[in-house]
Design a protein around this motif. Structure first.
Motif, PDB file in Angstrom:
ATOM      1  N   LYS A  22       9.426  -0.887   4.298  1.00  0.00           N
ATOM      2  CA  LYS A  22       9.031   0.416   3.784  1.00  0.00           C
ATOM      3  C   LYS A  22      10.080   0.989   2.831  1.00  0.00           C
ATOM      4  CE  LYS A  22       6.665   1.246   8.192  1.00  0.00           C
ATOM      5  NZ  LYS A  22       6.549   2.138   9.368  1.00  0.00           N
ATOM      6  N   GLN A  23       9.588   1.766   1.876  1.00  0.00           N
ATOM      7  CA  GLN A  23      10.454   2.463   0.940  1.00  0.00           C
ATOM      8  C   GLN A  23       9.893   3.870   0.725  1.00  0.00           C
ATOM      9  OE1 GLN A  23      13.374   3.572  -0.868  1.00  0.00           O
ATOM     10  NE2 GLN A  23      13.478   1.328  -0.748  1.00  0.00           N
ATOM     11  N   GLY A  24      10.714   4.882   1.014  1.00  0.00           N
ATOM     12  CA  GLY A  24      10.278   6.251   0.822  1.00  0.00           C
ATOM     13  C   GLY A  24      10.056   6.581  -0.638  1.00  0.00           C
ATOM     14  N   ARG A  26       0.837  -1.195   0.000  1.00  0.00           N
ATOM     15  CA  ARG A  26       0.000   0.000   0.000  1.00  0.00           C
ATOM     16  C   ARG A  26       0.877   1.252   0.000  1.00  0.00           C
ATOM     17  NH1 ARG A  26      -0.195   2.202   5.153  1.00  0.00           N
ATOM     18  NH2 ARG A  26       0.689   0.850   6.777  1.00  0.00           N
ATOM     19  N   VAL A  27       0.255   2.361  -0.359  1.00  0.00           N
ATOM     20  CA  VAL A  27       0.911   3.661  -0.333  1.00  0.00           C
ATOM     21  C   VAL A  27       0.449   4.411   0.910  1.00  0.00           C
ATOM     22  CG1 VAL A  27       1.223   5.866  -1.514  1.00  0.00           C
ATOM     23  CG2 VAL A  27       1.066   3.752  -2.838  1.00  0.00           C
ATOM     24  N   ARG A  51       4.690   9.140   3.343  1.00  0.00           N
ATOM     25  CA  ARG A  51       5.321   9.183   2.028  1.00  0.00           C
ATOM     26  C   ARG A  51       6.166   7.929   1.770  1.00  0.00           C
ATOM     27  NH1 ARG A  51       5.531  14.406  -0.313  1.00  0.00           N
ATOM     28  NH2 ARG A  51       4.500  15.972   0.986  1.00  0.00           N
ATOM     29  N   GLU A  52       5.499   6.804   1.933  1.00  0.00           N
ATOM     30  CA  GLU A  52       6.174   5.509   1.802  1.00  0.00           C
ATOM     31  C   GLU A  52       5.280   4.509   1.086  1.00  0.00           C
ATOM     32  OE1 GLU A  52       8.819   5.334   5.926  1.00  0.00           O
ATOM     33  OE2 GLU A  52       6.722   4.657   5.934  1.00  0.00           O
ATOM     34  N   VAL A  53       5.915   3.542   0.418  1.00  0.00           N
ATOM     35  CA  VAL A  53       5.237   2.317   0.011  1.00  0.00           C
ATOM     36  C   VAL A  53       5.561   1.280   1.072  1.00  0.00           C
ATOM     37  CG1 VAL A  53       5.129   0.440  -1.661  1.00  0.00           C
ATOM     38  CG2 VAL A  53       5.226   2.795  -2.447  1.00  0.00           C
ATOM     39  N   VAL A  54       4.525   0.629   1.592  1.00  0.00           N
ATOM     40  CA  VAL A  54       4.682  -0.312   2.700  1.00  0.00           C
ATOM     41  C   VAL A  54       4.269  -1.705   2.242  1.00  0.00           C
ATOM     42  CG1 VAL A  54       4.049  -0.869   5.074  1.00  0.00           C
ATOM     43  CG2 VAL A  54       4.180   1.523   4.346  1.00  0.00           C
ATOM     44  N   SER A  55       5.146  -2.694   2.477  1.00  0.00           N
ATOM     45  CA  SER A  55       4.833  -4.099   2.213  1.00  0.00           C
ATOM     46  C   SER A  55       4.700  -4.804   3.549  1.00  0.00           C
ATOM     47  CB  SER A  55       5.933  -4.757   1.368  1.00  0.00           C
ATOM     48  OG  SER A  55       5.707  -6.149   1.239  1.00  0.00           O
ATOM     49  N   SER A  56       3.517  -5.298   3.849  1.00  0.00           N
ATOM     50  CA  SER A  56       3.257  -5.998   5.115  1.00  0.00           C
ATOM     51  C   SER A  56       3.293  -7.493   4.865  1.00  0.00           C
ATOM     52  CB  SER A  56       1.888  -5.594   5.682  1.00  0.00           C
ATOM     53  OG  SER A  56       1.833  -4.199   5.914  1.00  0.00           O
TER      54      SER A  56
END
Length: 480
Positions: free
Chosen positions: A114-116, A96-97, A102-107
């Motif tokens: 997270k990646q900014g 999700r964004v 201001r990150e893309v998050v992979s749970s």
């Protein structure tokens, strides 16, 4: 030795006697057709066995027509999220964004990776199947019910299905072919010593060597089947073609690790004995009036090839005789000698990939001639449920582990779990009493030169109250 013709995912030692599975050209890139949005998270489900790296890219996959890179490492404007290694299981992760952070998050697995990002840019989800047989499925859980699909543009080893929310990898071990350097002959034994080969510290849950034969020379075979050697050269006319080869046997985990695999050619058939002791015969369907070549496909292993002339039979190693399989005899390889105190006192102080070319046995490291690593292993790698290689992690963090690792009680756990032999245990105990730093180095080298159980390492660290060292033994865990 092996022929110089080989796939892009095979490396050789300097003498070309050892072929090593090295999945660098995966052809496994897969993209979402549309960029990620704030309102519509994506759930990606993986099923099967293999390794998958997840990331994001600012490159619109629609612009990659005819130029899809071989792996994520060659993709421009790419950012790593996390990687996942699975074996016969299903796992799901939500991507999700996060507009506020201001990150893309992979749970995934209870953790978040997270990646900014720059909210003024668009980002597409990238899945890179590194190896294995993996099915991928996109689900959508946002309120707008936008249907996320996979882009039709993907790597050469990926197939998007009729339902574009689903895709699958096509070949478990692409571009991993190699040949024996000469046509096969009678009166010779072709002996393969196989060892599990880790990928980023993890040995695949399944590994094998698939042995075939063909009338085509390696150069001719590559000319007709370029996609088998370099998937970026795949052409439609070749991808659907059937190579002119025939299977001898697929030697799975238990049949390729332990004792050597022995193969003989009688002129009209192949006779072989597996590492687990099974013997069988496969009739040769190729034209035996022409040259016959051996073809090997590797998955998760390294394989050292030895050729033995059966006609020169003699006693080796105090009782093993070179008797042909066609005569119902035993293997023509050298017997494993017992470990001695001198062997343990001369544990190698360093190691390289080229050294790990023997085969693991219940008694030690089965290498004809001088024993280079006499301290290896009490358990066959195929008997370990969750084998991992600590070689690269220990080398990378050697000085930290040398100074922080307390091995006194850890040695007891190694012996209790059959990681070391009785002789090794006695020798390590003696060294530990005399010089603790030297003992620590010997334990680290011992762990780096053999597959070990990941569960054992974690449990032993916990028992000796050294859990904080897990990050140095398993640095890749931070990415998973």
């Amino acid at each position: 030795m092996f022929h110089e013709v080989k796939g892009k995912n095979i490396t050789f030692d300097k003498n070309r006697t050892t072929a090593i599975w090295s999945p660098v050209q995966t052809g496994g890139l897969l993209f979402t057709e549309k960029p990620l949005t704030i309102s519509d998270p994506v759930t990606l489900t993986l099923q099967g066995s293999g390794a998958v790296e997840l990331g994001i890219t600012q490159v619109d996959p629609g612009t990659l027509r005819g130029k899809v890179p071989e792996s994520s490492s060659q993709l421009e404007k790419y950012h790593f999220l996390n990687d996942v290694k699975i074996h016969k299981r299903t796992c799901a992760m939500c991507i999700r964004v996060d507009e506020v952070a201001r990150e893309v998050v992979s749970s995934y697995g209870g953790g978040q990776y997270k990646q900014g990002i720059d909210l003024n840019e668009q980002y597409w989800l990238v899945a890179d199947v590194k190896y294995g047989a993996v099915d991928l499925k996109l689900d959508n859980s946002g309120n707008n019910h936008i249907r996320h699909l996979f882009s039709e543009l993907c790597g050469g080893n990926i197939k998007v299905l009729n339902d574009p929310t689903a895709a699958t990898s096509q070949t478990k071990s692409p571009a991993a072919l190699c040949f024996y350097s000469e046509p096969v002959e009678t009166q010779k034994q072709y002996v393969l010593h196989c060892s599990p080969k880790a990928y980023h510290g993890t040995i695949p849950g399944r590994y094998y060597v698939l042995m075939r034969y063909t009338n085509q020379s390696p150069l001719e075979f590559r000319r007709h089947n370029e996609d088998k050697f370099d998937i970026l050269n795949q052409r439609e006319s070749l991808s659907s073609s059937k190579p002119d080869w025939f299977q001898i046997e697929k030697f799975e985990k238990d049949d390729c690790a332990g004792n050597p695999i022995i193969v003989e050619f009688t002129g009209d058939s192949f006779i072989y004995k597996t590492a687990s002791g099974k013997r069988s015969r496969q009739n040769c369907r190729a034209n035996t009036d022409s040259e016959v070549w051996l073809v090997f496909e590797l998955y998760g292993i390294s394989a050292r090839l030895e050729i033995i002339n059966i006609s020169n039979r003699h006693v080796v190693g105090g009782g093993c005789t070179n008797v042909s399989l066609t005569q119902g005899g035993n293997l023509a390889v050298t017997c494993i000698r017992e470990e001695t105190e001198n062997d343990i006192n001369n544990i190698p102080s360093n190691n390289s990939e080229n050294d790990l070319t023997g085969s693991y046995t219940a008694s030690g490291y089965n290498i004809p001639g001088p024993v280079r690593h006499p301290d290896l292993v009490t358990q066959a790698a195929s008997q370990i449920d969750d084998p991992v290689s600590l070689e690269k992690a220990i080398q990378k963090n050697f000085t930290t582990l040398r100074d922080s690792f307390i091995v006194d009680e850890f040695i007891d756990n190694m012996f209790e779990n059959e990681v070391i032999t009785r002789t090794e245990f006695q020798q390590l105990e003696l060294v530990c009493q005399q010089d603790k730093t030297k003992a620590t180095k010997k334990v680290l080298m011992s762990l780096s030169l053999r597959p070990v159980s990941k569960k054992f390492i974690m449990t032993a660290l916990e028992k000796t109250k050294q859990q904080f060292l897990a990050q140095y033994f398993f640095p890749e865990e931070e990415k998973e």
